[in-house]
Design a protein around this motif. Structure first.
Motif, short mmCIF file in Angstrom:
data_model
loop_
_atom_site.label_atom_id
_atom_site.label_comp_id
_atom_site.label_asym_id
_atom_site.label_seq_id
_atom_site.Cartn_x
_atom_site.Cartn_y
_atom_site.Cartn_z
N ARG A 82 0.98 -1.26 -0.12
CA ARG A 82 0.02 -0.05 0.09
C ARG A 82 0.78 1.24 -0.09
NH1 ARG A 82 -3.19 1.08 4.37
NH2 ARG A 82 -1.89 -0.09 5.71
N PHE A 83 2.08 1.14 0.50
CA PHE A 83 2.84 2.32 0.85
C PHE A 83 4.11 1.98 -0.28
CE2 PHE A 83 1.80 3.79 5.32
CZ PHE A 83 0.40 3.91 4.99
N THR A 84 4.67 3.08 -0.65
CA THR A 84 5.90 3.26 -1.74
C THR A 84 6.66 4.28 -1.08
OG1 THR A 84 4.60 2.08 -3.47
CG2 THR A 84 6.71 3.26 -3.72
N ILE A 85 8.07 3.91 -0.89
CA ILE A 85 8.73 5.21 -0.36
C ILE A 85 9.71 5.33 -1.55
CG2 ILE A 85 10.69 3.68 0.51
CD1 ILE A 85 10.76 5.74 2.66
N SER A 86 10.12 6.53 -1.96
CA SER A 86 11.00 6.95 -3.04
C SER A 86 11.68 7.99 -2.46
CB SER A 86 10.37 7.33 -4.26
OG SER A 86 9.62 8.44 -3.97
N ARG A 87 13.01 8.20 -3.06
CA ARG A 87 13.80 9.35 -2.71
C ARG A 87 14.50 10.04 -4.11
NH1 ARG A 87 17.99 7.81 1.52
NH2 ARG A 87 18.91 9.65 1.29
N ASP A 88 14.93 11.39 -3.99
CA ASP A 88 15.26 11.93 -4.94
C ASP A 88 16.67 12.81 -4.29
OD1 ASP A 88 14.17 14.56 -7.24
OD2 ASP A 88 16.27 13.92 -6.84
N ASN A 89 17.76 12.33 -4.31
CA ASN A 89 18.74 12.93 -3.53
C ASN A 89 19.13 14.25 -4.42
OD1 ASN A 89 19.12 10.91 -1.64
ND2 ASN A 89 20.70 9.51 -3.13
#
Length: 125
Positions: free
Chosen positions: A66-73
């Motif tokens: 249900r949850f998705t984590i993402s990063r933009d360094n």
């Protein structure tokens, strides 16, 4: 590292929200960024975590799928996309910075170096 969380709000069950965490440091990609949450009367629990170097993120069992984590360094930002929200997801959500994410088990609150201010997520009809 200073962290600024945003994106909380009121949503109906089954709805979606995306939380954002912005970091102040130029070494943002050295940190694992995670999300903890605390519901009224409950202990703070780790929800998700993403490593600075990439790799598989961590999710607690109750949010998997249900949850998705993402990063933009490049923008020093981590997002937590939350779908199919349930009333049990209601909590104050905190973004955190630390040395790493767990390979198994639970996120260790003692490993957190920095906390952002909380953002309230309320799931209610």
């Amino acid at each position: 590292v200073q962290l600024q969380a945003s994106g909380g709000g009121l949503v109906k069950p089954g709805g979606s929200l995306t939380l954002s965490c912005a970091g102040s440091t130029s070494t943002f990609n050295d940190y694992a960024i995670g999300w903890f949450r605390q519901a009224p009367g409950k202990e703070r629990e780790g929800v998700s975590c993403t490593r600075g170097s990439g790799g598989s993120p961590y999710y607690t069992d109750s949010v998997k799928g249900r949850f998705t984590i993402s990063r933009d360094n490049a923008r020093n930002t981590v997002h937590l996309a939350m779908n199919n929200l349930k009333s049990s997801d209601t909590a104050v959500y905190y973004c955190t910075a630390g040395p790493g994410c767990p390979l198994r088990g639970n996120m260790d609150i003692g490993m957190v170096h920095s906390w952002g201010q909380g953002t309230q997520v309320t799931v209610s009809s």
